[in-house]
Design an enzyme around this catalytic site. Structure first.
Site, short mmCIF file in Angstrom:
data_model
loop_
_atom_site.label_atom_id
_atom_site.label_comp_id
_atom_site.label_asym_id
_atom_site.label_seq_id
_atom_site.Cartn_x
_atom_site.Cartn_y
_atom_site.Cartn_z
N CYS A 258 0.82 -1.21 0.00
CA CYS A 258 0.00 0.00 0.00
C CYS A 258 0.86 1.27 0.00
CB CYS A 258 -0.98 -0.04 1.17
SG CYS A 258 -2.39 1.07 0.98
N HIS A 344 -3.97 -5.07 -0.08
CA HIS A 344 -3.66 -5.61 1.25
C HIS A 344 -3.75 -7.14 1.25
CE1 HIS A 344 -3.63 -1.90 3.81
NE2 HIS A 344 -4.14 -1.43 2.68
N GLU A 346 -2.80 -9.12 3.43
CA GLU A 346 -3.15 -9.63 4.77
C GLU A 346 -4.64 -9.58 5.03
OE1 GLU A 346 -3.69 -5.44 5.34
OE2 GLU A 346 -2.17 -6.56 4.26
#
Length: 370
Positions: A258, A344, A346
């Site tokens: 990001c 993202h 995650e």
């Protein structure tokens, strides 16, 4: 109905447009920030505590917010980071057995000012057409002119450095000390689930403040380097950009997510720009140009890197693109152990299609160590 006498509230946009609503509970207050929207159907607690949202008024497009309560383990930082919440229906009751608190209680403890009963469909449509802009939510419905004057003093997100507001003040450790790998992470707004994903791949992480130097990181003798997500405009992050340049110059394994992706691009001479209204949600389609496979991803960013400059850069290769607008979603350096993505992997909240990127990071580190 609970709180039948809730106070009237307004959302005032920088261009003078007003949307009407009511305060959550009987709260009074005012909150300023850049208004943006997230299209996720779930994960509101993680969104509210994501440091990437610092300074933003969050519009949730899902009609009901709060219906599954909150849980102390479902946070991405140690506090709420959004400036305020705007929603359609705020659920005061919750039905999930594992919840610790209602969203109302969580908001009270976090001092999160929220308004509901807003026509969020109309609001999101307006933002999509007119772009993200500064705004204010307030119960001072009779003080529109005063709010307009205060709103004019709120700085634009362009040129705004916010990582220093959310980064750790001192280095700290995460994971098991006897893990196989050591990772130096530059915290420019890091999410906890990133640390969890690194740690579960047998890594011990030392997290450094946003302005840490390459020497600070390298003195720990890590096996790999990571630059996190975060809020604000990437271009003012001169310290982080310099650190990224030195990691690259020293040919060390580097992964960015990001805002970290944007910092790596800037370190390679590629500029960034503010998007019309950004990408925020958990169903964004990405094409992996290396494998030819599609991914559904979690995204949260209002800036992007320049595609033409990336394509012209002989050191860089575009690895991922966003299928909605063809913006650059991932890059890697051709002759260095460096790669990054705009989204993202995650998740938290979101799908896990992109978790393989963490595995790629450790494969890259393994080939470098061996």
């Amino acid at each position: 109905m609970k709180y039948q006498t809730r106070k009237k509230a307004i959302l005032l946009l920088a261009d003078g447009t007003i949307f009407h609503g009511k305060s959550v509970a009987n709260n009074e207050g005012t909150a300023f920030g850049e208004v943006c929207f997230n299209t996720g159907m779930t994960g509101y607690q993680e969104i509210f505590t994501d440091p990437s949202y610092f300074g933003q008024l969050m519009v949730t497009t899902n009609a009901h917010i709060g219906n599954y309560g909150t849980n102390k383990d479902e946070v991405e930082s140690n506090s709420v980071k959004i400036a305020g919440l705007i929603c359609k229906n705020f659920s005061y009751e919750y039905s999930r057995p594992s919840a610790d608190l209602s969203l109302e209680q969580f908001s009270e403890e976090s001092k999160l000012f929220a308004i509901s009963d807003v026509d969020t469909r109309a609001l999101v449509s307006y933002i999509r057409d007119n772009g993200a802009m500064n705004a204010v939510i307030s119960t001072e419905v009779d003080n529109v002119e005063g709010l307009k004057q205060q709103l004019q003093k709120i700085p634009s997100m362009v040129g705004l450095e916010l990582s220093s507001k959310v980064s750790t003040k001192e280095p700290y450790f995460f994971g098991k000390e006897n893990a196989k790998y050591k990772i130096a992470a530059l915290d420019i707004g890091i999410k906890k689930n990133i640390l969890r994903n690194l740690a579960k791949r047998d890594a011990y992480i030392k997290v450094f403040p946003y302005n840490a130097t390459f020497k600070d990181l390298s003195d720990w003798n890590p096996d790999g380097y990571f630059i996190s997500n975060g809020p604000g405009d990437p271009e003012p992050l001169e310290d982080a950009i310099l650190t990224a340049k030195e990691i690259i110059a020293n040919d060390k394994p580097l992964f960015g997510i990001c805002l970290g992706h944007q910092v790596i691009a800037l370190a390679n001479g590629v500029s960034t720009y503010k998007m019309h209204n950004g990408h925020r949600g958990i169903n964004h389609p990405i094409m992996n140009l290396v494998t030819g496979k599609g991914e559904i991803t979690s995204q949260n960013h209002g800036f992007a890197i320049n595609r033409e400059e990336t394509e012209a850069n002989k050191e860089l290769e575009i690895t991922h693109v966003h299928l909605n607008d063809q913006t650059v979603a991932g890059i890697r350096m051709k002759n260095k152990k460096v790669f990054s993505v705009q989204y993202h992997p995650e998740a938290s909240p979101g799908p896990h299609d992109a978790e393989y990127l963490f595995d790629q990071f450790f494969e890259m580190i393994g080939s470098s160590v061996n």
